[in-house]
Write a protein that holds these residues in place. Structure first.
Motif, PDB file in Angstrom:
ATOM      1  N   LYS A  12       8.048  17.150  25.054  1.00 56.52           N
ATOM      2  CA  LYS A  12       8.421  15.942  23.916  1.00 56.52           C
ATOM      3  C   LYS A  12       9.916  15.982  24.274  1.00 56.52           C
ATOM      4  CE  LYS A  12       8.503  14.025  19.381  1.00 56.52           C
ATOM      5  NZ  LYS A  12       8.117  14.322  18.067  1.00 56.52           N
ATOM      6  N   LYS A  13      10.620  16.910  24.274  1.00 50.88           N
ATOM      7  CA  LYS A  13      12.010  17.124  24.285  1.00 50.88           C
ATOM      8  C   LYS A  13      12.450  16.601  25.649  1.00 50.88           C
ATOM      9  CE  LYS A  13      12.871  20.504  20.745  1.00 50.88           C
ATOM     10  NZ  LYS A  13      14.016  20.829  20.141  1.00 50.88           N
ATOM     11  N   LEU A  14      11.759  16.851  26.951  1.00 56.34           N
ATOM     12  CA  LEU A  14      12.312  16.666  28.101  1.00 56.34           C
ATOM     13  C   LEU A  14      12.114  14.901  28.289  1.00 56.34           C
ATOM     14  CD1 LEU A  14      10.341  19.403  30.132  1.00 56.34           C
ATOM     15  CD2 LEU A  14      12.863  19.051  29.755  1.00 56.34           C
ATOM     16  N   GLU A  15      10.773  14.451  27.836  1.00 59.59           N
ATOM     17  CA  GLU A  15      10.663  13.193  27.776  1.00 59.59           C
ATOM     18  C   GLU A  15      11.559  12.204  26.935  1.00 59.59           C
ATOM     19  OE1 GLU A  15       6.990   9.809  27.042  1.00 59.59           O
ATOM     20  OE2 GLU A  15       6.812  11.953  26.582  1.00 59.59           O
ATOM     21  N   GLU A  16      12.118  12.664  25.893  1.00 60.42           N
ATOM     22  CA  GLU A  16      13.102  12.128  24.851  1.00 60.42           C
ATOM     23  C   GLU A  16      14.378  12.024  25.714  1.00 60.42           C
ATOM     24  OE1 GLU A  16      13.418  14.284  21.295  1.00 60.42           O
ATOM     25  OE2 GLU A  16      11.658  13.657  20.536  1.00 60.42           O
ATOM     26  N   LYS A  17      14.741  13.008  26.420  1.00 62.82           N
ATOM     27  CA  LYS A  17      15.993  13.007  27.267  1.00 62.82           C
ATOM     28  C   LYS A  17      15.760  12.138  28.602  1.00 62.82           C
ATOM     29  CE  LYS A  17      18.088  16.483  24.672  1.00 62.82           C
ATOM     30  NZ  LYS A  17      18.857  15.838  23.850  1.00 62.82           N
ATOM     31  N   GLY A  18      14.309  12.066  29.222  1.00 60.57           N
ATOM     32  CA  GLY A  18      14.240  11.616  30.570  1.00 60.57           C
ATOM     33  C   GLY A  18      14.460  12.798  31.525  1.00 60.57           C
ATOM     34  N   LEU A  19      14.207  13.964  31.270  1.00 63.89           N
ATOM     35  CA  LEU A  19      14.597  14.987  32.114  1.00 63.89           C
ATOM     36  C   LEU A  19      13.059  15.575  32.601  1.00 63.89           C
ATOM     37  CD1 LEU A  19      17.242  16.780  29.825  1.00 63.89           C
ATOM     38  CD2 LEU A  19      17.562  15.288  31.982  1.00 63.89           C
ATOM     39  N   ARG A  20      13.396  16.459  33.826  1.00 65.60           N
ATOM     40  CA  ARG A  20      12.258  17.237  34.295  1.00 65.60           C
ATOM     41  C   ARG A  20      12.638  18.701  34.250  1.00 65.60           C
ATOM     42  NH1 ARG A  20      10.940  14.898  39.593  1.00 65.60           N
ATOM     43  NH2 ARG A  20      10.122  16.808  39.696  1.00 65.60           N
ATOM     44  N   LEU A  21      11.701  19.598  34.069  1.00 66.52           N
ATOM     45  CA  LEU A  21      12.150  20.939  34.165  1.00 66.52           C
ATOM     46  C   LEU A  21      11.194  21.624  35.448  1.00 66.52           C
ATOM     47  CD1 LEU A  21      13.328  23.580  32.995  1.00 66.52           C
ATOM     48  CD2 LEU A  21      11.354  23.696  31.552  1.00 66.52           C
ATOM     49  N   ALA A  22      12.019  22.222  36.388  1.00 66.93           N
ATOM     50  CA  ALA A  22      11.343  23.012  37.223  1.00 66.93           C
ATOM     51  C   ALA A  22      11.664  24.408  37.310  1.00 66.93           C
ATOM     52  CB  ALA A  22      11.587  22.425  38.823  1.00 66.93           C
ATOM     53  N   GLN A  77       1.168  25.398  31.169  1.00 68.67           N
ATOM     54  CA  GLN A  77       0.749  24.133  31.522  1.00 68.67           C
ATOM     55  C   GLN A  77       1.768  23.674  32.285  1.00 68.67           C
ATOM     56  OE1 GLN A  77      -1.436  22.165  28.517  1.00 68.67           O
ATOM     57  NE2 GLN A  77      -2.759  23.856  28.204  1.00 68.67           N
ATOM     58  N   ASN A  78       1.490  23.142  33.774  1.00 69.68           N
ATOM     59  CA  ASN A  78       2.153  22.284  34.257  1.00 69.68           C
ATOM     60  C   ASN A  78       1.879  20.899  34.065  1.00 69.68           C
ATOM     61  OD1 ASN A  78       3.720  24.202  35.761  1.00 69.68           O
ATOM     62  ND2 ASN A  78       1.997  24.341  37.127  1.00 69.68           N
ATOM     63  N   THR A  79       2.912  19.805  33.640  1.00 66.15           N
ATOM     64  CA  THR A  79       2.879  18.688  33.229  1.00 66.15           C
ATOM     65  C   THR A  79       3.527  17.823  34.327  1.00 66.15           C
ATOM     66  OG1 THR A  79       4.726  18.736  31.710  1.00 66.15           O
ATOM     67  CG2 THR A  79       2.401  19.353  30.879  1.00 66.15           C
ATOM     68  N   ALA A  80       3.777  16.603  34.013  1.00 67.35           N
ATOM     69  CA  ALA A  80       4.530  15.784  34.776  1.00 67.35           C
ATOM     70  C   ALA A  80       6.140  15.833  34.523  1.00 67.35           C
ATOM     71  CB  ALA A  80       4.389  14.277  34.527  1.00 67.35           C
ATOM     72  N   ARG A  81       6.336  16.358  33.445  1.00 65.51           N
ATOM     73  CA  ARG A  81       7.649  16.583  33.335  1.00 65.51           C
ATOM     74  C   ARG A  81       8.325  18.149  33.314  1.00 65.51           C
ATOM     75  NH1 ARG A  81      10.915  12.712  32.334  1.00 65.51           N
ATOM     76  NH2 ARG A  81       9.936  10.708  31.355  1.00 65.51           N
ATOM     77  N   GLN A  82       7.128  18.977  33.463  1.00 66.00           N
ATOM     78  CA  GLN A  82       7.608  20.365  33.473  1.00 66.00           C
ATOM     79  C   GLN A  82       6.599  21.160  34.436  1.00 66.00           C
ATOM     80  OE1 GLN A  82       7.053  22.073  29.522  1.00 66.00           O
ATOM     81  NE2 GLN A  82       5.136  22.293  29.783  1.00 66.00           N
TER      82      GLN A  82
END
Length: 146
Positions: A12-22, A77-82
């Motif tokens: 949720k935090k990544l989505e709010e900021k428009g970020l991705r984490l790898a 869990q891998n997702t679209a943002r992480q």
């Protein structure tokens, strides 16, 4: 760290900021499932070197600590943002990590494993270092394109 990442709603935090984490994890001769090696007995005898009894409890093969660590990692869990990726390296001649498969557990996360022959515990990193650098460069390049 994994516990903290799971507790906060990272997605949720990544989505709010428009970020991705790898995050890419490289494990070389890791005692991920512990060891049955004689080095374990040596560690216990030489606690005066600064190795606490609590740490010594984490080393035995199939210890409760190793089960908890791997169970925690398997919950990722891998997702679209992480996205987490795991790469493990082991030597079939490792005298510290016994059995050497302890360095190569199944996580169910699309992890990669590499078994190297004719290297010991201490020489393994020198042997796989060029492979790790190349792999990381390719990984970084793939992140730039996406």
């Amino acid at each position: 760290l994994l516990q903290e990442l799971r507790q906060m709603d990272l997605e949720k935090k990544l989505e709010e900021k428009g970020l991705r984490l790898a995050i890419k994890v490289e494990s070389v001769a890791g005692l991920l499932e512990g060891t049955s090696s004689f080095f374990l007995r040596v560690f216990r005898r030489f606690q005066w070197l600064g190795i606490s009894p609590e740490v010594c409890k984490e080393f035995p093969y199939q210890s409760e600590c190793s089960h908890q660590l791997l169970a925690s990692v398997r919950k990722i869990q891998n997702t679209a943002r992480q996205h987490f990726s795991f790469h493990m390296y082991a030597s079939s001649e490792d005298s510290v990590v016994c059995p050497y498969g302890s360095s190569l557990p199944y996580l169910g996360l699309g992890e990669t494993r590499c078994v190297v022959h004719r290297e010991g515990h201490c020489s393994l990193l020198r042997r796989v270092w060029p492979m790790i650098l190349n792999s990381n460069q390719q990984w970084l390049d793939s992140l730039k394109c996406s």
